[in-house]
Write an enzyme that holds these catalytic residues in place. Structure first.
Site, PDB file in Angstrom:
ATOM      1  N   THR A 128     -45.610 -23.179  40.143  1.00  0.00           N
ATOM      2  CA  THR A 128     -46.891 -23.663  39.624  1.00  0.00           C
ATOM      3  C   THR A 128     -47.130 -25.096  40.081  1.00  0.00           C
ATOM      4  OG1 THR A 128     -46.729 -22.189  37.737  1.00  0.00           O
ATOM      5  CG2 THR A 128     -48.182 -24.110  37.483  1.00  0.00           C
TER       6      THR A 128
ATOM      7  N   THR B  65     -38.044 -38.817  37.565  1.00  0.00           N
ATOM      8  CA  THR B  65     -36.611 -38.764  37.882  1.00  0.00           C
ATOM      9  C   THR B  65     -36.245 -37.350  38.329  1.00  0.00           C
ATOM     10  OG1 THR B  65     -36.207 -40.484  36.280  1.00  0.00           O
ATOM     11  CG2 THR B  65     -34.290 -39.168  36.946  1.00  0.00           C
TER      12      THR B  65
ATOM     13  N   GLN C 138     -42.893 -15.207  46.028  1.00  0.00           N
ATOM     14  CA  GLN C 138     -42.328 -13.855  45.904  1.00  0.00           C
ATOM     15  C   GLN C 138     -41.623 -13.379  47.168  1.00  0.00           C
ATOM     16  OE1 GLN C 138     -41.994 -11.881  43.316  1.00  0.00           O
ATOM     17  NE2 GLN C 138     -43.164 -13.087  41.843  1.00  0.00           N
TER      18      GLN C 138
ATOM     19  N   SER D 105     -40.139 -21.193  44.562  1.00  0.00           N
ATOM     20  CA  SER D 105     -39.729 -21.428  43.175  1.00  0.00           C
ATOM     21  C   SER D 105     -38.303 -20.918  42.963  1.00  0.00           C
ATOM     22  CB  SER D 105     -40.687 -20.677  42.257  1.00  0.00           C
ATOM     23  OG  SER D 105     -40.217 -20.730  40.936  1.00  0.00           O
ATOM     24  N   GLY D 106     -37.424 -21.803  42.442  1.00  0.00           N
ATOM     25  CA  GLY D 106     -36.008 -21.463  42.324  1.00  0.00           C
ATOM     26  C   GLY D 106     -35.688 -20.270  41.439  1.00  0.00           C
TER      27      GLY D 106
ATOM     28  N   CYS E 216     -46.887 -14.139  33.670  1.00  0.00           N
ATOM     29  CA  CYS E 216     -47.637 -15.204  32.998  1.00  0.00           C
ATOM     30  C   CYS E 216     -48.944 -14.706  32.444  1.00  0.00           C
ATOM     31  CB  CYS E 216     -47.870 -16.359  33.956  1.00  0.00           C
ATOM     32  SG  CYS E 216     -48.656 -15.813  35.431  1.00  0.00           S
TER      33      CYS E 216
HETATM   34  C1  PLP Z   1     -46.760 -15.546  43.666  1.00  0.00           C
HETATM   35  C2  PLP Z   1     -46.393 -16.526  42.612  1.00  0.00           C
HETATM   36  N1  PLP Z   1     -46.767 -17.811  42.747  1.00  0.00           N
HETATM   37  C3  PLP Z   1     -46.444 -18.745  41.835  1.00  0.00           C
HETATM   38  C4  PLP Z   1     -45.737 -18.425  40.698  1.00  0.00           C
HETATM   39  C5  PLP Z   1     -45.403 -19.496  39.699  1.00  0.00           C
HETATM   40  O1  PLP Z   1     -44.084 -19.872  39.802  1.00  0.00           O
HETATM   41  P1  PLP Z   1     -43.330 -20.639  38.595  1.00  0.00           P
HETATM   42  O2  PLP Z   1     -43.058 -19.608  37.547  1.00  0.00           O
HETATM   43  O3  PLP Z   1     -42.085 -21.167  39.216  1.00  0.00           O
HETATM   44  O4  PLP Z   1     -44.235 -21.713  38.115  1.00  0.00           O
HETATM   45  C6  PLP Z   1     -45.322 -17.094  40.511  1.00  0.00           C
HETATM   46  C7  PLP Z   1     -44.581 -16.703  39.290  1.00  0.00           C
HETATM   47  O5  PLP Z   1     -44.676 -15.581  38.833  1.00  0.00           O
HETATM   48  C8  PLP Z   1     -45.652 -16.125  41.491  1.00  0.00           C
HETATM   49  O6  PLP Z   1     -45.277 -14.861  41.371  1.00  0.00           O
END
Ligand code: PLP
Length: 379
Positions: free
Chosen positions: A70, A236, A178, A198-199, A322
């Site tokens: 995000t 930080t 993804q 994203s980790g 989400c």
């Molecule tokens: C395609 C995609 N982009 C961005 C995100 C957001 O990642 P994060 O949960 O690390 O904020 C997700 C999470 O489901 C995702 O599937």
């Protein structure tokens, strides 16, 4: 327990948690401090950046550590728009992006930017021709996701990157959240300017992420302050998280090919199974990422099925995690033209390399009896 919700999040590798603990305990210094404890932390940070860059085949100066997908998407999109707003106010994305991209574009719209949303066909893929027609002299940003989180559809990133070479004003951002570890993407070959990862989607801890910023590309920061991460991302650094994510990235990429094949076999097995289950409709296109399978059980409410499976120890999801609590139907299924009925009854099954074929076999038996029972009570 059978965990088939790996697109929502993955379970961290034990070695990754171990690294996190070690760094949190032994290297707790602030990398910005000028004393020896700070310098030790700074050394670890710099080492992590070099290893991450090597794994992604880019330069260490092109790596910005973030808190996740995000943040990476918001920084890339808003950072580009703010930086280059005097060059133009037209931006382009697709109608099937994750909320962290689509909501960022909505904000840009409120700030006076004009947004073009590319459509997708039945296979969930944008048309490069439509993109070509949409590009203008004042287009400053094109943001297209790599693997779609609900459907697994893979966008023609390399082709788009090649096309954008003719539009040097337009910055090219890719949401690779993804795809990483499952569908390879060469950032350089695809001429990507900004790329989000994203980790927690590849077995690291939550609150970790990477934004690749190609050398020569400039964006404005969203978080201002102590000027860490080359001014792009003040605050930080989450050193234990960064070291843990570097380990997760190495472990993930080392077995990428083996993982890909395993995921493909598991998915194919379920596709063949569902193709003979009455009233099951496979929504995921044939050419898609190996870890995501979206299926509708026509007439069944997805949340009812998700909870019924949960009672038997199986975890899947309705749509993207989400937005799965939101009542609206999946915008991705609707955009693909799969219709209201399919959108009203879709579940997403997503695997990781921690799943096994035995789990697939157990799942087949359990889902068969679960849906039969549910159809009986809804008759
Ligand atoms: C395609 C995609 N982009 C961005 C995100 C957001 O990642 P994060 O949960 O690390 O904020 C997700 C999470 O489901 C995702 O599937």
């Amino acid at each position: 327990m059978i965990y088939f919700d790996n697109s929502a999040t993955t379970k961290p590798y034990p070695e990754v948690l171990q690294s996190y603990m070690t760094v949190a305990e032994k290297y707790f210094g602030n990398p910005s401090s000028i004393h020896a404890i700070g310098a030790e932390a700074e050394r670890l940070l710099s080492q992590s950046r070099s290893v991450t860059a090597q794994l992604l085949r880019v330069k260490p100066t092109e790596i910005i550590f973030t808190s996740g997908g995000t943040e990476g998407n918001n920084l890339a999109i808003k950072g580009t728009a703010i930086k280059h707003r005097s060059r133009g106010r037209h931006v382009i994305t697709t109608g099937i992006e994750h909320a962290s991209v689509s909501a960022a574009f909505k904000q840009l719209e409120m700030l006076g930017f004009e947004v073009t949303y590319l459509s997708v066909g039945k296979e969930g893929i944008v048309s490069v021709e439509e993109l070509k027609r949409s590009l203008r002299d004042d287009t400053i940003l094109v943001s297209v996701m790599h693997v779609n989180n609900e459907m697994g559809a893979i966008q023609p990133i390399e082709e788009i990157g090649r096309l954008l070479q003719q539009y040097p004003k337009a910055v090219f951002h890719v949401d690779y959240v993804q795809g990483i570890g499952k569908v390879p993407l060469d950032f350089k070959k695809a001429h990507i300017d900004l790329c989000t990862m994203s980790g927690h989607k590849f077995h690291s801890v939550k609150g970790t992420g990477i934004l690749y910023v190609r050398e020569g590309v400039a964006i404005d920061p969203i978080l201002s302050g102590g000027q860490q991460e080359k001014y792009y991302r003040s605050g930080t650094e989450n050193l234990p998280g960064i070291v843990a994510m570097t380990k997760a990235l190495r472990m993930t990429l080392e077995k990428q090919e083996e993982t890909r094949q395993k995921l493909h076999r598991m998915k194919e097995e379920l596709v063949s199974f569902f193709s003979i289950v009455p009233r099951a409709a496979i929504n995921t296109p044939k050419a898609s990422a190996p870890h995501i399978l979206n299926v509708s059980f026509l007439g069944l409410k997805p949340e009812v099925l998700v909870h019924a499976l949960e009672e038997r120890g199986i975890y899947v999801s309705t749509k993207s995690a989400c937005s799965s609590k939101a009542k609206e139907l999946s915008h991705v299924l609707l955009e693909m033209g799969l219709g209201q009925k399919a959108a009203e009854s879709a579940i997403r099954i997503s695997f990781s390399n921690q799943n096994t074929m035995e789990e697939i076999e157990q799942f087949k038996v359990i889902i068969q009896t679960t849906i039969s029972k549910l159809y009986e009570v809804t008759r």
